[in-house]
Motif scaffolding. Structure first.
Motif, PDB file in Angstrom:
ATOM      1  N   LEU A 142       0.823  -1.212   0.000  1.00 33.87           N
ATOM      2  CA  LEU A 142       0.000   0.000   0.000  1.00 33.87           C
ATOM      3  C   LEU A 142       0.856   1.261   0.000  1.00 33.87           C
ATOM      4  CD1 LEU A 142      -2.858  -0.995   2.483  1.00 33.87           C
ATOM      5  CD2 LEU A 142      -3.003  -0.754  -0.001  1.00 33.87           C
ATOM      6  N   ALA A 143       1.931   1.247   0.784  1.00 32.41           N
ATOM      7  CA  ALA A 143       2.815   2.412   0.834  1.00 32.41           C
ATOM      8  C   ALA A 143       3.506   2.635  -0.504  1.00 32.41           C
ATOM      9  CB  ALA A 143       3.854   2.236   1.948  1.00 32.41           C
ATOM     10  N   ALA A 144       3.948   1.558  -1.131  1.00 30.24           N
ATOM     11  CA  ALA A 144       4.595   1.678  -2.441  1.00 30.24           C
ATOM     12  C   ALA A 144       3.614   2.195  -3.493  1.00 30.24           C
ATOM     13  CB  ALA A 144       5.165   0.327  -2.865  1.00 30.24           C
ATOM     14  N   THR A 145       2.375   1.710  -3.434  1.00 33.33           N
ATOM     15  CA  THR A 145       1.361   2.188  -4.380  1.00 33.33           C
ATOM     16  C   THR A 145       1.065   3.660  -4.161  1.00 33.33           C
ATOM     17  OG1 THR A 145       0.361  -0.021  -4.331  1.00 33.33           O
ATOM     18  CG2 THR A 145      -0.923   1.747  -5.324  1.00 33.33           C
ATOM     19  N   LEU A 146       0.959   4.066  -2.902  1.00 35.57           N
ATOM     20  CA  LEU A 146       0.720   5.474  -2.596  1.00 35.57           C
ATOM     21  C   LEU A 146       1.865   6.336  -3.103  1.00 35.57           C
ATOM     22  CD1 LEU A 146      -0.996   7.639  -1.242  1.00 35.57           C
ATOM     23  CD2 LEU A 146       0.193   7.141   0.912  1.00 35.57           C
ATOM     24  N   ARG A 180     -10.409  14.533  -4.554  1.00 35.26           N
ATOM     25  CA  ARG A 180     -10.961  13.707  -5.622  1.00 35.26           C
ATOM     26  C   ARG A 180     -10.740  12.236  -5.300  1.00 35.26           C
ATOM     27  NH1 ARG A 180      -7.528  17.430  -9.607  1.00 35.26           N
ATOM     28  NH2 ARG A 180      -8.704  19.370  -9.317  1.00 35.26           N
ATOM     29  N   PRO A 181     -11.460  11.718  -4.308  1.00 33.65           N
ATOM     30  CA  PRO A 181     -11.228  10.329  -3.877  1.00 33.65           C
ATOM     31  C   PRO A 181     -11.486   9.298  -4.964  1.00 33.65           C
ATOM     32  CG  PRO A 181     -13.238  11.221  -2.893  1.00 33.65           C
ATOM     33  CD  PRO A 181     -12.529  12.369  -3.528  1.00 33.65           C
ATOM     34  N   VAL A 182     -12.464   9.571  -5.839  1.00 31.76           N
ATOM     35  CA  VAL A 182     -12.746   8.611  -6.916  1.00 31.76           C
ATOM     36  C   VAL A 182     -11.542   8.498  -7.840  1.00 31.76           C
ATOM     37  CG1 VAL A 182     -14.201   8.125  -8.901  1.00 31.76           C
ATOM     38  CG2 VAL A 182     -15.231   9.017  -6.803  1.00 31.76           C
ATOM     39  N   SER A 183     -10.960   9.636  -8.209  1.00 32.92           N
ATOM     40  CA  SER A 183      -9.773   9.624  -9.066  1.00 32.92           C
ATOM     41  C   SER A 183      -8.614   8.920  -8.379  1.00 32.92           C
ATOM     42  CB  SER A 183      -9.369  11.058  -9.428  1.00 32.92           C
ATOM     43  OG  SER A 183     -10.403  11.709 -10.142  1.00 32.92           O
ATOM     44  N   THR A 184      -8.472   9.154  -7.076  1.00 33.72           N
ATOM     45  CA  THR A 184      -7.365   8.550  -6.332  1.00 33.72           C
ATOM     46  C   THR A 184      -7.508   7.034  -6.253  1.00 33.72           C
ATOM     47  OG1 THR A 184      -7.137  10.564  -4.999  1.00 33.72           O
ATOM     48  CG2 THR A 184      -6.148   8.549  -4.133  1.00 33.72           C
ATOM     49  N   VAL A 185      -8.707   6.562  -5.919  1.00 33.23           N
ATOM     50  CA  VAL A 185      -8.943   5.116  -5.824  1.00 33.23           C
ATOM     51  C   VAL A 185      -8.778   4.466  -7.197  1.00 33.23           C
ATOM     52  CG1 VAL A 185     -10.664   3.349  -5.329  1.00 33.23           C
ATOM     53  CG2 VAL A 185     -10.434   5.311  -3.812  1.00 33.23           C
ATOM     54  N   PHE A 188      -5.169   4.012  -7.917  1.00 38.86           N
ATOM     55  CA  PHE A 188      -4.632   2.855  -7.199  1.00 38.86           C
ATOM     56  C   PHE A 188      -4.863   1.578  -8.013  1.00 38.86           C
ATOM     57  CE2 PHE A 188      -3.973   5.329  -3.436  1.00 38.86           C
ATOM     58  CZ  PHE A 188      -3.167   4.562  -2.604  1.00 38.86           C
ATOM     59  N   PHE A 189      -6.092   1.384  -8.467  1.00 43.13           N
ATOM     60  CA  PHE A 189      -6.415   0.156  -9.201  1.00 43.13           C
ATOM     61  C   PHE A 189      -5.699   0.103 -10.545  1.00 43.13           C
ATOM     62  CE2 PHE A 189     -10.045  -0.014  -6.237  1.00 43.13           C
ATOM     63  CZ  PHE A 189      -9.949  -1.350  -5.852  1.00 43.13           C
ATOM     64  N   VAL A 194      -1.456  -2.421 -14.030  1.00 35.26           N
ATOM     65  CA  VAL A 194      -0.213  -2.424 -14.806  1.00 35.26           C
ATOM     66  C   VAL A 194       0.776  -3.419 -14.212  1.00 35.26           C
ATOM     67  CG1 VAL A 194       1.762  -1.036 -15.531  1.00 35.26           C
ATOM     68  CG2 VAL A 194      -0.529  -0.048 -15.595  1.00 35.26           C
ATOM     69  N   VAL A 195       0.888  -3.430 -12.897  1.00 35.94           N
ATOM     70  CA  VAL A 195       1.825  -4.349 -12.235  1.00 35.94           C
ATOM     71  C   VAL A 195       1.409  -5.801 -12.454  1.00 35.94           C
ATOM     72  CG1 VAL A 195       2.734  -5.075  -9.992  1.00 35.94           C
ATOM     73  CG2 VAL A 195       2.498  -2.645 -10.509  1.00 35.94           C
ATOM     74  N   ALA A 196       0.093  -6.053 -12.468  1.00 36.52           N
ATOM     75  CA  ALA A 196      -0.401  -7.430 -12.592  1.00 36.52           C
ATOM     76  C   ALA A 196      -0.411  -7.936 -14.031  1.00 36.52           C
ATOM     77  CB  ALA A 196      -1.813  -7.532 -12.012  1.00 36.52           C
ATOM     78  N   ALA A 197      -0.327  -7.036 -14.999  1.00 37.94           N
ATOM     79  CA  ALA A 197      -0.446  -7.442 -16.413  1.00 37.94           C
ATOM     80  C   ALA A 197       0.530  -8.550 -16.809  1.00 37.94           C
ATOM     81  CB  ALA A 197      -0.277  -6.232 -17.322  1.00 37.94           C
ATOM     82  N   PRO A 198       1.831  -8.469 -16.441  1.00 34.53           N
ATOM     83  CA  PRO A 198       2.760  -9.533 -16.856  1.00 34.53           C
ATOM     84  C   PRO A 198       2.436 -10.901 -16.266  1.00 34.53           C
ATOM     85  CG  PRO A 198       3.959  -7.570 -16.189  1.00 34.53           C
ATOM     86  CD  PRO A 198       2.539  -7.372 -15.763  1.00 34.53           C
TER      87      PRO A 198
END
Length: 231
Positions: A142-146, A180-185, A188-189, A194-198
């Protein structure tokens, strides 16, 4: 003769620069070119993974963090090119645009990349020391994503003298994330996508040639909608 002329006119219309087919090909080319350039920023990290790999040692932690250094300006360039294309609604010369934005981000936000490297180093040591803890693993992710999300938010201020006003740049990016919490969330996804694509079997690495730019474009669309909603 009239039939041939009509057929030729239809073919010419189909392959014209502003025809649907041409726009579709330009769309595919743009996302491939931008994603490929972003992947070039990942080459040191990919080389580290292949040659050294993650190990709970001082050398591996430091080398891993250093290998990620080019990714920060690459994220800013990815967001800048995608935002520019969205605003222009046309091709924006992704080659020149990407590396111009990369150089600008490296120059203006050097202080943030330095701070982000320090935070990444702390997270790396946390993972090395307490990686067996599920709670610590989730916290590091979570910290890395933030960190990535905040880096993308800071890139919105490129060209506005962020290197001379780091506190103001941080405050602006932080307020944008909170307002803008919607944009922020969503961001995150998109980062996780992108990380999960490979990891997708068979086609994962092929998808990676398009997913970063597509995700950045989606983020730009959501961010623009958020700005309009708060205007």
């Amino acid at each position: 003769m009239t039939a041939v002329t009509g057929l030729g006119a239809r073919v010419a219309s189909a392959v014209a620069y502003d025809a649907p087919l041409s726009r579709a090909l330009l769309f595919v080319w743009h996302h491939f070119a931008v994603s490929a350039q972003f992947i070039a920023c990942l080459v040191p990290a990919l080389a580290f993974t292949a040659l050294v790999g993650w190990q709970p040692t001082h050398l591996a932690v430091v080398l891993g963090v250093v290998s990620l250094a080019p990714v920060g300006p690459g994220l800013a360039a990815l967001a800048a090119v995608s935002g520019a294309r969205l605003e222009a609604r046309t091709d924006v010369r992704p080659g020149r645009g990407f590396w111009t934005a990369y150089a600008l981000a490296a120059r203006e936000l050097w202080w943030w990349w330095l701070a982000a490297t320090g935070v990444a180093l702390i997270l790396g040591y946390d993972l090395a020391l307490f990686g067996a803890s599920d709670a610590m693993l989730v916290g590091v992710v979570l910290a890395a994503t933030l960190l990535v999300v905040f880096s993308i938010g800071l890139s919105a201020g490129l060209g506005q003298g962020a290197s001379r006003r780091p506190v103001a740049a941080l405050a602006t990016a932080g307020k944008a994330l909170l307002r803008r919490p919607v944009s922020t969330v969503t961001r995150f996804f998109l980062v996780w996508a992108v990380v999960a694509a490979p990891a997708i079997p068979l086609i994962g690495w092929s998808l990676l040639l398009f997913v970063p730019s597509l995700a950045a474009s989606a983020d730009a669309l959501v961010a623009r909608a958020g700005r309009r909603a708060h205007a």
